[in-house]
Design a protein around this motif. Structure first.
Motif, PDB file in Angstrom:
ATOM      1  N   SER A  12     -10.219  98.316 -65.750  1.00  0.00           N
ATOM      2  CA  SER A  12     -10.454  98.012 -64.248  1.00  0.00           C
ATOM      3  C   SER A  12     -11.743  98.169 -63.771  1.00  0.00           C
ATOM      4  CB  SER A  12      -9.307  98.936 -63.484  1.00  0.00           C
ATOM      5  OG  SER A  12      -8.182  98.770 -63.729  1.00  0.00           O
ATOM      6  N   LEU A  13     -12.309  99.182 -64.177  1.00  0.00           N
ATOM      7  CA  LEU A  13     -13.856  99.223 -63.813  1.00  0.00           C
ATOM      8  C   LEU A  13     -14.540  98.087 -64.520  1.00  0.00           C
ATOM      9  CD1 LEU A  13     -16.122 100.958 -62.596  1.00  0.00           C
ATOM     10  CD2 LEU A  13     -16.242 102.151 -64.805  1.00  0.00           C
ATOM     11  N   CYS A  14     -14.347  97.809 -65.662  1.00  0.00           N
ATOM     12  CA  CYS A  14     -15.140  96.775 -66.082  1.00  0.00           C
ATOM     13  C   CYS A  14     -14.850  95.214 -65.513  1.00  0.00           C
ATOM     14  CB  CYS A  14     -14.866  96.464 -67.668  1.00  0.00           C
ATOM     15  SG  CYS A  14     -15.401  97.856 -68.523  1.00  0.00           S
ATOM     16  N   SER A  15     -13.634  95.042 -65.359  1.00  0.00           N
ATOM     17  CA  SER A  15     -13.351  93.992 -64.546  1.00  0.00           C
ATOM     18  C   SER A  15     -13.890  93.683 -63.199  1.00  0.00           C
ATOM     19  CB  SER A  15     -11.821  93.723 -64.433  1.00  0.00           C
ATOM     20  OG  SER A  15     -11.190  93.429 -65.569  1.00  0.00           O
ATOM     21  N   VAL A  16     -13.788  94.749 -62.298  1.00  0.00           N
ATOM     22  CA  VAL A  16     -14.257  94.760 -60.862  1.00  0.00           C
ATOM     23  C   VAL A  16     -15.999  94.798 -60.898  1.00  0.00           C
ATOM     24  CG1 VAL A  16     -14.546  95.943 -58.702  1.00  0.00           C
ATOM     25  CG2 VAL A  16     -12.239  95.966 -60.069  1.00  0.00           C
ATOM     26  N   THR A  17     -16.496  95.416 -61.886  1.00  0.00           N
ATOM     27  CA  THR A  17     -18.019  95.233 -61.944  1.00  0.00           C
ATOM     28  C   THR A  17     -18.406  93.928 -62.374  1.00  0.00           C
ATOM     29  OG1 THR A  17     -17.806  97.738 -62.479  1.00  0.00           O
ATOM     30  CG2 THR A  17     -19.895  96.602 -63.287  1.00  0.00           C
ATOM     31  N   SER A  18     -17.578  93.253 -63.165  1.00  0.00           N
ATOM     32  CA  SER A  18     -17.998  91.964 -63.470  1.00  0.00           C
ATOM     33  C   SER A  18     -18.175  90.884 -62.347  1.00  0.00           C
ATOM     34  CB  SER A  18     -17.223  91.134 -64.583  1.00  0.00           C
ATOM     35  OG  SER A  18     -15.809  91.043 -64.118  1.00  0.00           O
ATOM     36  N   PHE A  19     -17.374  91.190 -61.447  1.00  0.00           N
ATOM     37  CA  PHE A  19     -17.404  90.208 -60.113  1.00  0.00           C
ATOM     38  C   PHE A  19     -18.462  90.587 -59.326  1.00  0.00           C
ATOM     39  CE2 PHE A  19     -13.280  88.377 -61.597  1.00  0.00           C
ATOM     40  CZ  PHE A  19     -13.561  87.289 -61.072  1.00  0.00           C
ATOM     41  N   TYR A  40     -12.212  78.893 -59.273  1.00  0.00           N
ATOM     42  CA  TYR A  40     -12.016  80.015 -58.572  1.00  0.00           C
ATOM     43  C   TYR A  40     -10.828  79.888 -57.871  1.00  0.00           C
ATOM     44  CZ  TYR A  40     -15.989  83.100 -58.770  1.00  0.00           C
ATOM     45  OH  TYR A  40     -16.865  84.143 -59.542  1.00  0.00           O
ATOM     46  N   THR A  41     -10.199  78.640 -57.569  1.00  0.00           N
ATOM     47  CA  THR A  41      -8.848  78.649 -57.011  1.00  0.00           C
ATOM     48  C   THR A  41      -7.807  79.318 -57.937  1.00  0.00           C
ATOM     49  OG1 THR A  41      -9.441  76.673 -55.774  1.00  0.00           O
ATOM     50  CG2 THR A  41      -6.946  77.089 -56.284  1.00  0.00           C
ATOM     51  N   LEU A  42      -7.998  78.990 -59.435  1.00  0.00           N
ATOM     52  CA  LEU A  42      -7.063  79.366 -60.311  1.00  0.00           C
ATOM     53  C   LEU A  42      -7.265  81.057 -60.518  1.00  0.00           C
ATOM     54  CD1 LEU A  42      -7.315  76.665 -63.358  1.00  0.00           C
ATOM     55  CD2 LEU A  42      -5.179  77.266 -61.670  1.00  0.00           C
ATOM     56  N   THR A  43      -8.566  81.440 -60.299  1.00  0.00           N
ATOM     57  CA  THR A  43      -8.719  82.700 -60.545  1.00  0.00           C
ATOM     58  C   THR A  43      -8.091  83.528 -59.234  1.00  0.00           C
ATOM     59  OG1 THR A  43     -10.757  82.121 -61.575  1.00  0.00           O
ATOM     60  CG2 THR A  43     -10.529  84.497 -60.651  1.00  0.00           C
ATOM     61  N   VAL A  44      -8.137  82.955 -58.215  1.00  0.00           N
ATOM     62  CA  VAL A  44      -7.739  83.740 -57.142  1.00  0.00           C
ATOM     63  C   VAL A  44      -6.096  83.731 -57.455  1.00  0.00           C
ATOM     64  CG1 VAL A  44      -7.264  83.703 -54.329  1.00  0.00           C
ATOM     65  CG2 VAL A  44      -9.719  83.187 -55.262  1.00  0.00           C
ATOM     66  N   LEU A  49      -1.157  86.888 -58.508  1.00  0.00           N
ATOM     67  CA  LEU A  49      -0.116  86.971 -59.151  1.00  0.00           C
ATOM     68  C   LEU A  49      -0.053  88.128 -60.103  1.00  0.00           C
ATOM     69  CD1 LEU A  49       0.465  83.494 -60.476  1.00  0.00           C
ATOM     70  CD2 LEU A  49       1.906  84.413 -58.950  1.00  0.00           C
ATOM     71  N   TRP A  50      -1.286  88.766 -60.648  1.00  0.00           N
ATOM     72  CA  TRP A  50      -1.061  89.914 -61.465  1.00  0.00           C
ATOM     73  C   TRP A  50      -1.025  91.003 -60.464  1.00  0.00           C
ATOM     74  CZ3 TRP A  50      -0.506  91.082 -66.151  1.00  0.00           C
ATOM     75  CH2 TRP A  50      -0.783  90.046 -67.132  1.00  0.00           C
ATOM     76  N   SER A  51      -1.511  90.910 -59.253  1.00  0.00           N
ATOM     77  CA  SER A  51      -1.475  92.153 -58.234  1.00  0.00           C
ATOM     78  C   SER A  51       0.162  92.108 -57.743  1.00  0.00           C
ATOM     79  CB  SER A  51      -2.241  91.728 -56.772  1.00  0.00           C
ATOM     80  OG  SER A  51      -3.568  91.777 -57.067  1.00  0.00           O
ATOM     81  N   ALA A  52       0.699  91.048 -57.680  1.00  0.00           N
ATOM     82  CA  ALA A  52       2.349  90.907 -57.324  1.00  0.00           C
ATOM     83  C   ALA A  52       3.018  91.621 -58.503  1.00  0.00           C
ATOM     84  CB  ALA A  52       2.753  89.761 -57.276  1.00  0.00           C
ATOM     85  N   ILE A  63      -2.459  97.107 -60.027  1.00  0.00           N
ATOM     86  CA  ILE A  63      -2.575  96.797 -58.749  1.00  0.00           C
ATOM     87  C   ILE A  63      -4.057  96.995 -58.265  1.00  0.00           C
ATOM     88  CG2 ILE A  63      -2.018  97.837 -56.614  1.00  0.00           C
ATOM     89  CD1 ILE A  63       0.904  98.789 -58.099  1.00  0.00           C
ATOM     90  N   LEU A  64      -4.861  97.803 -58.657  1.00  0.00           N
ATOM     91  CA  LEU A  64      -6.073  98.276 -58.040  1.00  0.00           C
ATOM     92  C   LEU A  64      -7.057  97.182 -58.761  1.00  0.00           C
ATOM     93  CD1 LEU A  64      -6.363 102.181 -58.531  1.00  0.00           C
ATOM     94  CD2 LEU A  64      -5.957 100.763 -56.426  1.00  0.00           C
ATOM     95  N   THR A  65      -7.176  97.021 -59.648  1.00  0.00           N
ATOM     96  CA  THR A  65      -7.926  96.002 -60.243  1.00  0.00           C
ATOM     97  C   THR A  65      -7.817  94.510 -59.978  1.00  0.00           C
ATOM     98  OG1 THR A  65      -7.985  97.323 -62.667  1.00  0.00           O
ATOM     99  CG2 THR A  65      -8.806  94.763 -62.477  1.00  0.00           C
ATOM    100  N   ASN A  66      -6.612  94.244 -59.936  1.00  0.00           N
ATOM    101  CA  ASN A  66      -6.549  92.823 -59.268  1.00  0.00           C
ATOM    102  C   ASN A  66      -6.495  92.710 -57.937  1.00  0.00           C
ATOM    103  OD1 ASN A  66      -5.936  91.326 -61.999  1.00  0.00           O
ATOM    104  ND2 ASN A  66      -4.612  92.834 -62.079  1.00  0.00           N
ATOM    105  N   SER A  67      -6.107  93.561 -57.019  1.00  0.00           N
ATOM    106  CA  SER A  67      -6.187  93.324 -55.757  1.00  0.00           C
ATOM    107  C   SER A  67      -7.543  93.363 -55.387  1.00  0.00           C
ATOM    108  CB  SER A  67      -5.529  94.722 -55.042  1.00  0.00           C
ATOM    109  OG  SER A  67      -4.219  94.486 -55.300  1.00  0.00           O
ATOM    110  N   ILE A  68      -8.606  94.239 -56.081  1.00  0.00           N
ATOM    111  CA  ILE A  68     -10.069  94.120 -55.791  1.00  0.00           C
ATOM    112  C   ILE A  68     -10.771  92.935 -56.168  1.00  0.00           C
ATOM    113  CG2 ILE A  68     -12.127  95.388 -56.176  1.00  0.00           C
ATOM    114  CD1 ILE A  68     -10.563  97.764 -56.081  1.00  0.00           C
ATOM    115  N   CYS A  69     -10.285  92.446 -57.395  1.00  0.00           N
ATOM    116  CA  CYS A  69     -10.890  91.266 -58.016  1.00  0.00           C
ATOM    117  C   CYS A  69     -10.158  90.128 -57.052  1.00  0.00           C
ATOM    118  CB  CYS A  69     -10.485  90.889 -59.284  1.00  0.00           C
ATOM    119  SG  CYS A  69     -11.359  92.160 -60.397  1.00  0.00           S
ATOM    120  N   PHE A  70      -8.922  90.166 -56.633  1.00  0.00           N
ATOM    121  CA  PHE A  70      -8.604  89.073 -55.535  1.00  0.00           C
ATOM    122  C   PHE A  70      -9.314  88.789 -54.357  1.00  0.00           C
ATOM    123  CE2 PHE A  70      -5.879  88.269 -51.781  1.00  0.00           C
ATOM    124  CZ  PHE A  70      -5.657  86.794 -52.253  1.00  0.00           C
ATOM    125  N   CYS A  71      -9.883  89.852 -53.889  1.00  0.00           N
ATOM    126  CA  CYS A  71     -10.644  90.161 -52.665  1.00  0.00           C
ATOM    127  C   CYS A  71     -11.804  89.430 -52.937  1.00  0.00           C
ATOM    128  CB  CYS A  71     -10.671  91.273 -51.897  1.00  0.00           C
ATOM    129  SG  CYS A  71      -9.132  92.054 -51.429  1.00  0.00           S
TER     130      CYS A  71
END
Length: 85
Positions: A12-19, A40-44, A49-52, A63-71
């Motif tokens: 999660s830390l790596c994923s969020v940090t990359s954005f 970016y449309t596909l990414t969002v 979907l990953w958050s759901a 939940i945390l990673t994908n919600s933050i990356c979604f935003c």
């Protein structure tokens, strides 16, 4: 702490940090010309979907990673769409 959970939080830390650098660049410069709107449309959509999925499974690292990356990716997408309008 369970080793699998620790791995999940580290991922999660790596994923969020990359954005963060991409978002910071868009915030500073407003430049979205080199960003693919379709990607970016596909990414969002993927992060939504990953958050759901994480919510349905009650998996906090997902939940945390994908919600933050979604935003973060949603912000970039909105800036991209506004720049094209």
């Amino acid at each position: 702490m369970d080793i699998a959970l620790l791995v999940g939080y580290l991922a999660s830390l790596c994923s969020v940090t990359s954005f963060v650098p991409q978002v910071w660049k868009v915030v500073r410069t407003g430049d979205t010309a080199a960003i693919s709107g379709r990607m970016y449309t596909l990414t969002v959509i993927g992060f939504a979907l990953w958050s759901a999925f994480g919510i349905l499974k009650i998996e906090w690292p997902i939940i945390l990673t994908n919600s933050i990356c979604f935003c973060l990716s949603g912000y970039i997408l909105i800036r991209k769409l506004r720049a094209n309008a």
